[in-house]
Write a protein that holds these residues in place. Structure first.
Motif, PDB file in Angstrom:
ATOM      1  N   ALA A  99       0.841  -1.198   0.000  1.00 19.53           N
ATOM      2  CA  ALA A  99       0.000   0.000   0.000  1.00 19.53           C
ATOM      3  C   ALA A  99       0.872   1.242   0.000  1.00 19.53           C
ATOM      4  N   PRO A 100       0.612   2.171  -0.913  1.00 18.26           N
ATOM      5  CA  PRO A 100       1.343   3.436  -0.897  1.00 18.26           C
ATOM      6  C   PRO A 100       0.832   4.314   0.237  1.00 18.26           C
ATOM      7  N   LYS A 101       1.584   5.320   0.605  1.00 18.27           N
ATOM      8  CA  LYS A 101       1.129   6.270   1.628  1.00 18.27           C
ATOM      9  C   LYS A 101       0.178   7.294   1.013  1.00 18.27           C
ATOM     10  N   VAL A 102       0.431   7.628  -0.267  1.00 19.49           N
ATOM     11  CA  VAL A 102      -0.369   8.633  -0.965  1.00 19.49           C
ATOM     12  C   VAL A 102      -0.627   8.162  -2.390  1.00 19.49           C
ATOM     13  N   LEU A 103      -1.836   8.401  -2.886  1.00 23.00           N
ATOM     14  CA  LEU A 103      -2.181   8.151  -4.289  1.00 23.00           C
ATOM     15  C   LEU A 103      -2.416   9.491  -4.967  1.00 23.00           C
ATOM     16  N   LYS A 104      -1.758   9.714  -6.090  1.00 24.14           N
ATOM     17  CA  LYS A 104      -1.905  10.982  -6.812  1.00 24.14           C
ATOM     18  C   LYS A 104      -2.422  10.718  -8.220  1.00 24.14           C
ATOM     19  N   GLY A 105      -3.495  11.409  -8.577  1.00 25.61           N
ATOM     20  CA  GLY A 105      -3.997  11.371  -9.941  1.00 25.61           C
ATOM     21  C   GLY A 105      -4.579  10.056 -10.397  1.00 25.61           C
ATOM     22  N   VAL A 106      -5.030   9.225  -9.471  1.00 25.01           N
ATOM     23  CA  VAL A 106      -5.577   7.924  -9.849  1.00 25.01           C
ATOM     24  C   VAL A 106      -7.096   7.984  -9.968  1.00 25.01           C
ATOM     25  N   PHE A 107      -7.759   8.563  -8.988  1.00 25.38           N
ATOM     26  CA  PHE A 107      -9.217   8.623  -8.948  1.00 25.38           C
ATOM     27  C   PHE A 107      -9.681  10.037  -8.666  1.00 25.38           C
ATOM     28  N   GLU A 108     -10.896  10.323  -9.094  1.00 24.63           N
ATOM     29  CA  GLU A 108     -11.559  11.569  -8.705  1.00 24.63           C
ATOM     30  C   GLU A 108     -12.123  11.392  -7.300  1.00 24.63           C
ATOM     31  N   CYS A 109     -12.209  12.487  -6.573  1.00 25.37           N
ATOM     32  CA  CYS A 109     -12.866  12.456  -5.267  1.00 25.37           C
ATOM     33  C   CYS A 109     -14.369  12.289  -5.494  1.00 25.37           C
ATOM     34  N   LYS A 110     -15.013  11.520  -4.632  1.00 25.18           N
ATOM     35  CA  LYS A 110     -16.461  11.300  -4.755  1.00 25.18           C
ATOM     36  C   LYS A 110     -17.282  12.442  -4.172  1.00 25.18           C
ATOM     37  N   ASN A 111     -16.647  13.288  -3.378  1.00 25.64           N
ATOM     38  CA  ASN A 111     -17.356  14.415  -2.777  1.00 25.64           C
ATOM     39  C   ASN A 111     -17.609  15.465  -3.856  1.00 25.64           C
ATOM     40  N   ASN A 113     -18.610  18.346  -3.728  1.00 24.13           N
ATOM     41  CA  ASN A 113     -18.233  19.698  -3.318  1.00 24.13           C
ATOM     42  C   ASN A 113     -16.721  19.877  -3.204  1.00 24.13           C
ATOM     43  N   CYS A 114     -15.959  18.856  -3.531  1.00 21.94           N
ATOM     44  CA  CYS A 114     -14.505  18.917  -3.407  1.00 21.94           C
ATOM     45  C   CYS A 114     -13.916  19.846  -4.470  1.00 21.94           C
ATOM     46  N   ILE A 115     -12.995  20.671  -4.063  1.00 24.08           N
ATOM     47  CA  ILE A 115     -12.373  21.638  -4.971  1.00 24.08           C
ATOM     48  C   ILE A 115     -11.575  20.947  -6.081  1.00 24.08           C
ATOM     49  N   SER A 116     -11.151  19.707  -5.832  1.00 18.87           N
ATOM     50  CA  SER A 116     -10.362  18.994  -6.851  1.00 18.87           C
ATOM     51  C   SER A 116     -11.171  18.694  -8.110  1.00 18.87           C
ATOM     52  N   LEU A 117     -12.496  18.766  -8.013  1.00 22.44           N
ATOM     53  CA  LEU A 117     -13.347  18.505  -9.180  1.00 22.44           C
ATOM     54  C   LEU A 117     -13.504  19.732 -10.068  1.00 22.44           C
ATOM     55  N   THR A 118     -13.240  20.913  -9.520  1.00 21.62           N
ATOM     56  CA  THR A 118     -13.421  22.131 -10.304  1.00 21.62           C
ATOM     57  C   THR A 118     -12.102  22.843 -10.627  1.00 21.62           C
ATOM     58  N   GLU A 119     -11.079  22.574  -9.872  1.00 13.92           N
ATOM     59  CA  GLU A 119      -9.767  23.195 -10.109  1.00 13.92           C
ATOM     60  C   GLU A 119      -8.891  22.238 -10.914  1.00 13.92           C
ATOM     61  N   SER A 120      -7.882  22.767 -11.572  1.00 15.57           N
ATOM     62  CA  SER A 120      -6.999  21.912 -12.369  1.00 15.57           C
ATOM     63  C   SER A 120      -5.846  21.397 -11.497  1.00 15.57           C
ATOM     64  N   VAL A 121      -6.204  20.538 -10.554  1.00 18.77           N
ATOM     65  CA  VAL A 121      -5.219  19.890  -9.675  1.00 18.77           C
ATOM     66  C   VAL A 121      -5.400  18.384  -9.785  1.00 18.77           C
ATOM     67  N   LYS A 122      -4.319  17.656  -9.594  1.00 21.23           N
ATOM     68  CA  LYS A 122      -4.414  16.197  -9.573  1.00 21.23           C
ATOM     69  C   LYS A 122      -5.020  15.759  -8.246  1.00 21.23           C
ATOM     70  N   SER A 123      -5.868  14.755  -8.309  1.00 14.19           N
ATOM     71  CA  SER A 123      -6.423  14.236  -7.068  1.00 14.19           C
ATOM     72  C   SER A 123      -5.284  13.690  -6.210  1.00 14.19           C
ATOM     73  N   ARG A 124      -5.515  13.701  -4.921  1.00 17.63           N
ATOM     74  CA  ARG A 124      -4.492  13.214  -3.988  1.00 17.63           C
ATOM     75  C   ARG A 124      -5.201  12.624  -2.775  1.00 17.63           C
ATOM     76  N   PHE A 125      -4.864  11.373  -2.462  1.00 15.40           N
ATOM     77  CA  PHE A 125      -5.490  10.692  -1.340  1.00 15.40           C
ATOM     78  C   PHE A 125      -4.443  10.110  -0.411  1.00 15.40           C
ATOM     79  N   LYS A 126      -4.663  10.269   0.879  1.00 12.64           N
ATOM     80  CA  LYS A 126      -3.865   9.585   1.890  1.00 12.64           C
ATOM     81  C   LYS A 126      -4.433   8.167   1.999  1.00 12.64           C
TER      82      LYS A 126
END
Length: 156
Positions: A99-111, A113-126
């Protein structure tokens, strides 16, 4: 040659073999890594029988090696997979997924209202793995998810 020693998928001279993929996940991995777009020679086995009576997928890619970040991202698709680096038809390096500590740019956030869905940033999950299972926390909205399987793949 008995049944256990018969090759079900052709051997490769040089490249990467991703083995012990849960049945049905092989095509998702190929799509996630964009292996077809890279015009690589692939040998794929789907729903191959295992000694346990279960089934697995296997992917063999000629003249290509996984980089660490790509291997870490595969954990979500195939946590028990093994990665084999092949040279001259021999395994020169073999390792299990972790298991990685962080995943970047793999999945969209399901929320929604998350800013990652409207801004041009890669998703990032702990990533949090415990005896209760795997959880992902969005870096931007800080929301936790357990049902990561249902999270859409990030837009390209």
């Amino acid at each position: 040659m008995d049944k256990l020693h018969k090759l079900q998928v052709e051997a490769i001279e040089k490249g990467t073999v991703i083995d012990h993929i849960p049945a049905g996940q092989g095509l998702k991995i190929i799509n996630h890594l964009q292996l077809i777009d890279k015009k690589l020679r692939l040998t794929v086995g789907l729903n191959l029988p295992k000694e346990s009576g279960e089934f697995k997928d296997i992917i063999k890619v000629n003249e290509w090696h996984l980089i660490n970040e790509e291997a870490e991202n595969l954990f979500l698709f195939a946590p028990d997979a093994t990665i084999n680096q092949i040279e001259n038809y021999q395994v020169v390096k073999k390792y299990k997924m972790k298991a990685p500590k962080v995943l970047k740019g793999v999945f969209e956030c399901k929320n929604q209202n998350c800013i990652s869905l409207t801004e041009s940033v890669k998703s990032r999950f702990k990533v949090d793995q415990s005896e209760k299972g795997l959880r992902l926390q969005c870096h931007y909205c800080e929301r936790w998810f357990r049902d990561w399987v249902f999270v859409r793949q990030e837009r390209k």
